[in-house]
Design an enzyme around this catalytic site. Structure first.
Site, PDB file in Angstrom:
ATOM      1  N   GLU A 251       0.895  -1.106   0.181  1.00 52.87           N
ATOM      2  CA  GLU A 251      -0.092   0.018  -0.091  1.00 52.87           C
ATOM      3  C   GLU A 251       0.903   0.976  -0.076  1.00 52.87           C
ATOM      4  OE1 GLU A 251      -3.679   1.998   2.387  1.00 52.87           O
ATOM      5  OE2 GLU A 251      -2.949   0.390   3.343  1.00 52.87           O
TER       6      GLU A 251
ATOM      7  N   GLY B  61       3.063   2.170  10.497  1.00 57.83           N
ATOM      8  CA  GLY B  61       2.908   1.573  11.846  1.00 57.83           C
ATOM      9  C   GLY B  61       2.486   0.103  11.718  1.00 57.83           C
TER      10      GLY B  61
ATOM     11  N   MET C 167       0.330  -2.621   8.732  1.00 55.85           N
ATOM     12  CA  MET C 167      -0.514  -2.877   7.416  1.00 55.85           C
ATOM     13  C   MET C 167      -1.516  -4.083   7.564  1.00 55.85           C
ATOM     14  SD  MET C 167      -0.963  -1.791   4.482  1.00 55.85           S
ATOM     15  CE  MET C 167      -2.331  -2.570   3.421  1.00 55.85           C
TER      16      MET C 167
ATOM     17  N   GLU D 280      -5.901  -2.556  12.639  1.00 55.38           N
ATOM     18  CA  GLU D 280      -5.672  -3.577  11.488  1.00 55.38           C
ATOM     19  C   GLU D 280      -6.586  -4.730  11.455  1.00 55.38           C
ATOM     20  OE1 GLU D 280      -3.540  -2.169   9.338  1.00 55.38           O
ATOM     21  OE2 GLU D 280      -2.811  -0.534  10.942  1.00 55.38           O
TER      22      GLU D 280
ATOM     23  N   HIS E 203      -9.831  -3.403  10.087  1.00 53.55           N
ATOM     24  CA  HIS E 203      -9.774  -3.389   8.693  1.00 53.55           C
ATOM     25  C   HIS E 203     -10.076  -4.538   7.692  1.00 53.55           C
ATOM     26  CE1 HIS E 203      -8.190   0.505   7.232  1.00 53.55           C
ATOM     27  NE2 HIS E 203      -7.036   0.388   8.033  1.00 53.55           N
TER      28      HIS E 203
ATOM     29  N   GLU F 178      -9.668   4.315   6.137  1.00 53.99           N
ATOM     30  CA  GLU F 178      -9.108   4.849   7.096  1.00 53.99           C
ATOM     31  C   GLU F 178      -9.725   5.641   8.148  1.00 53.99           C
ATOM     32  OE1 GLU F 178      -6.336   3.479   7.687  1.00 53.99           O
ATOM     33  OE2 GLU F 178      -5.484   2.512   5.727  1.00 53.99           O
TER      34      GLU F 178
END
Length: 876
Positions: A124, A263, A265, A300, A303, A322
């Site tokens: 990303e 930080g 992914m 994370e 997500h 985000e």
């Protein structure tokens, strides 16, 4: 070299060809990794027949290419430094390519790279094009099959999904094949290979399905994973309860990596984390680090649905995943810890850093309309302001409707790449509200301002509130439209000290309500108000705006003592301190004697002498605004006056309330075994704020307590705080022995050494710049490691304002030199590091010229698109 060109939202078109499945094979080698890719492609139904196939690719050495099994002749395709183009392709086909890449030479840490002997990916936003030729955009979603081949140095071979096959190969090599059944964009691809050890656990979902959980680390870090694993399990349970979302694979993995730009992914099933965001131990990590790890692990994991199962159509929609996920992780942390403290911490950071971003040359909307380098838009506006916009939605539609809207969003768009409109439309459908005006929050940059005025009519028992909104012009947008702003408020009776019932337009609203500000100016008339009130406005920071109301200092002291909203009590204290600080700043500039406002002292005395309902909230209430926040409130930043004023107030409070601070410290000492629980964290926080005040006057009792706390070595929170106070003292006999002992003890631990760097370069003494230069030569420092750069250079430039902005410009030169060097090594980190120089317009003329001079020096270099975009905007 031509200037980098912008990409525009208005130019969006669906891809000419979609990838339905990708078969990848990696044969790992530090200098020459071979990547074979078979892509199953088909023309997008919305695109015209006969278009060429254009795939993204950067830094790839093409070794072979074939279409439907037939090798292509040289005139059938073309390769440049950005793309592979196949001139003629059928409606549906498969394309085979083989490329060679060099992970060990990849200092940008995008694509596939080596980190301390471990292979790792970061895709990303546009890193996958550095791995193989592919339509590297988020709206191309495919299932993946990945085979990773490694040698003896890579006993662990990981990728997305579930492992389906493994085996041995000639020459001592071996392989593992992974299948990911969920379609995903290429930015969610992940690969990790190296000598790793795992900690394993399990989680039983609400539907009684067993999920294996693994955290992979280097062997010496096995004892630092317990908190991350517990945080993961809490997050999984919370997402089931709060959003009804279960995990969808049989395996969930986290890997800790030392060299990482971000930080963490959220790659599907294989989350790759900066080691600083996953490794904790009481002896090496502070309370703040424990809480940060909990938050990032949750972020994370969340997500998996808000970003992976439903992803963004294009990078302009980045806040769709985000902003929504930051809001979700903030709510999780609030539920897990202290809601009031979490809100205070988030807003304090937001109002300091994001407001500054909105006021600077790189201001942009939550959904930008163009960009040159998408890496530059992983910003506080996208993340934190995006989260505040989602929070406003929740305030506007209500808790139940927000949950219905989220359910509708996940169910309707599962497996799709969508837009912000799709998300907001689901909320509108679930609530029945017209949210068309609300969409301006996504398209309009800058920080809105609300001017509020109130008047109480004793005879009629009415309170009239007038609200006026405006958004100042920003470099990218001159004309602004009125926004739909939720203003949560209460009226606090001056006699009773309690919230009064609210009646608006004949409707009884309770004692705490949300009113809707939609026009440039609106009037709200509250009736049956039984006593004169002080309004408590924007409770819980219900909208990301600047609020101005003509509060007197007595009003603020009253709200600090009586407001039922924990956030607004804290905010009243901050406003009271700011009024006094403004007086002190003016006195310093005018060369007159500084005088401490007794109302601040008495307000703090009342807080310290009362019985705290929440020690963590009390710790926040007695903490003065930071120099960075004070600067954001000034029309012109005078760093020396701000520093002098804040130090004067700090010492004044410490002198007047010395016995109270000493008592608070002693009452909150706790020698029980360390645990990062809300209760223990609150005690440590309050105790350490009290100790900081005692050390502000270098009180002998305070000095002794700081020494004892450092030497007790009970936990890193207390040790680091004591070391910071000793290091920042005016006495070298306090700082140097402690720094030496700490550095020698933790020389083997990279994350603890980052703390050691940060403590030294944030000290207020004027010799700190020389210390920065000295530490840049330290064996534990490397410009190639983003954590080191952030700890040393980032802390100095971003947090040590009085020394970074010294009038000779030496701090600016140091930062510019570092940015120029990083531009060649890691452009993404270079572009983020340059931010302090871009804020030159807020300073005096002499500093403005110095800062612009360094930006011009950077611009004269051959710049990456990342740094070019930031510098051009800063100098425009």
């Amino acid at each position: 070299m031509s200037d980098p060109q912008a990409t525009y939202l208005s130019d969006y078109r669906p891809p000419a060809y979609r990838v339905t499945h990708a078969d990848l094979t990696f044969d790992l080698d530090p200098a020459a990794t071979r990547v074979k890719a078979r892509l199953h492609l088909a023309r997008h139904p919305e695109r015209e027949p006969g278009e060429p196939l254009v795939l993204d690719g950067e830094g790839l050495s093409l070794k072979a290419i074939s279409l439907d099994g037939e090798p292509l002749e040289a005139d059938e395709y073309a390769v440049d430094d950005k793309h592979l183009t196949v001139h003629r392709v059928p409606e549906a086909f498969h394309l085979d390519t083989e490329v060679e890449i060099a992970p060990e030479a990849n200092t940008a840490l995008e694509g596939l790279y080596l980190s301390n002997g471990m292979y790792c990916t970061q895709c990303e936003a546009e890193g996958f094009r550095r791995i193989t030729f592919y339509p590297d955009r988020p709206d191309v979603m495919a299932t993946f099959s990945t085979t990773v081949i490694g040698g003896a140095g890579e006993p662990v071979l990981l990728s997305n999904g579930n492992p389906v096959e493994r085996g041995e190969l000639p020459g001592g090599r071996h392989f593992v094949t992974w299948e990911d059944p969920h379609p995903k964009p290429s930015y969610l691809f992940a690969l990790v290979a190296g000598d790793l050890k795992k900690v394993e656990d399990a989680f039983t979902t609400a539907s009684a399905r067993e999920v294996t959980l693994q955290i992979w680390v280097e062997e010496e870090n096995l004892d630092k994973t317990d908190h991350a694993m517990a945080s993961l399990k809490r997050a999984m349970r919370w997402d089931e309860q709060a959003y009804g979302r279960e995990y969808d694979l049989d395996l969930f993995m986290i890997v800790a990596v030392n060299d990482f730009n971000m930080g963490a992914m959220e790659n599907k099933g294989l989350n790759i984390f900066n080691s600083a965001a996953v490794l904790t131990h009481p002896h090496t990590a502070t309370d703040a680090a424990f809480q940060r790890v909990e938050s990032i692990v949750a972020h994370e994991y969340f997500h998996n649905w808000s970003g992976n199962r439903v992803t963004c159509r294009d990078w302009f929609q980045l806040s769709l995943k985000e902003g929504f996920t930051v809001f979700r992780d903030q709510c999780f942390s609030a539920d897990t810890n202290s809601p009031a403290v979490k809100r205070i911490e988030d807003v304090a950071f937001f109002r300091t850093a994001q407001f500054a971003e909105d006021a600077g040359p790189t201001a942009h909307p939550v959904r930008p309309d163009h960009y040159i380098e998408i890496g530059n838009f992983y910003t506080l506006t996208i993340y934190e302001k995006g989260a505040e916009v989602v929070r406003m939605l929740a305030n506007l539609v209500g808790k139940e409707a927000f949950r219905r809207g989220a359910d509708r969003y996940f169910e309707r768009f599962d497996g799709q790449a969508v837009t912000i409109e799709d998300f907001v439309d689901c909320m509108a459908e679930a609530s029945g509200l017209d949210l068309s005006q609300f969409m301006h929050w996504y398209s309009q940059s800058g920080t809105p301002e609300i001017d509020a005025f109130g008047e109480y009519d004793y005879a009629r028992a009415e309170y009239r509130l007038i609200l006026r909104q405006r958004t100042p012009a920003t470099p990218d947008q001159l004309d602004k439209q009125p926004l739909h702003i939720p203003v949560r408020l209460g009226l606090v009776g001056t006699k009773s000290g309690r919230d009064l019932p609210l009646t608006l337009d004949g409707e009884t609203l309770g004692s705490d309500a949300v009113i809707h500000l939609r026009e440039a100016e609106q009037e709200f008339l509250f009736t049956d108000v039984s006593e004169a009130p002080v309004p408590s406005l924007l409770r819980g920071f219900s909208a990301p705006v600047k609020l101005r109301f003509p509060y007197g200092r007595e009003d603020l002291a009253f709200l600090l003592a009586n407001d039922s909203d924990g956030f607004n009590r804290w905010d009243a204290g901050q406003r009271l301190a700011m009024l006094a600080l403004d007086d002190l700043i003016a006195a310093h500039r005018n060369g007159v004697e500084k005088v401490m406002d007794p109302r601040v002292t008495e307000a703090f005395r009342g807080l310290l002498e009362g019985e705290p309902e929440d020690r963590a909230v009390l710790a926040e209430m007695i903490t003065l605004p930071s120099e960075a926040y004070i600067a954001e409130q000034q029309p012109l930043v005078d760093v020396d006056a701000i520093h002098a004023a804040r130090e004067f107030m700090r010492r004044g409070l410490a002198t007047a309330l010395r016995d109270d601070f000493l008592r608070v410290y002693r009452e909150n000492q706790d020698d029980s075994p360390y645990a990062p629980t809300p209760e223990q964290i609150a005690r440590r926080s309050l105790k350490n704020v009290a100790l900081a005040y005692l050390m502000a006057i270098e009180d002998e009792d305070g000095v002794q307590l700081a020494r004892e706390q450092f030497e007790a070595d009970h936990n890193m929170t207390d040790v680091r705080h004591a070391l910071t106070l000793l290091t920042h003292s005016s006495r070298d006999e306090l700082s140097e022995p402690a720094l030496k002992a700490f550095g020698e003890k933790w020389a083997h631990d990279p994350l603890v050494m980052d703390q050691w760097f940060a403590i030294q370069v944030s000290r207020p003494q004027p010799d700190v710049l020389e210390r920065v230069k000295f530490l840049m030569q330290h064996p534990a420092f490397s410009l190639k490691n983003p954590n080191k750069v952030r700890a040393l250079i980032g802390t100095f430039a971003g947090q040590n304002r009085v020394n970074f902005h010294r009038i000779d410009g030496a701090g600016y030169r140091l930062l510019a030199d570092t940015v120029i060097e990083l531009n060649r090594l890691n452009p993404e980190i270079a572009a983020r590091l340059i931010t302090p120089l871009t804020r030159w317009a807020r300073f005096d003329e002499e500093r403005q010229e110095l800062m612009k001079g360094e930006l011009e020096r950077i611009r004269a270099e051959e710049l990456s698109p990342n740094v070019y975009e930031v510098v051009e905007k800063a100098l425009a």
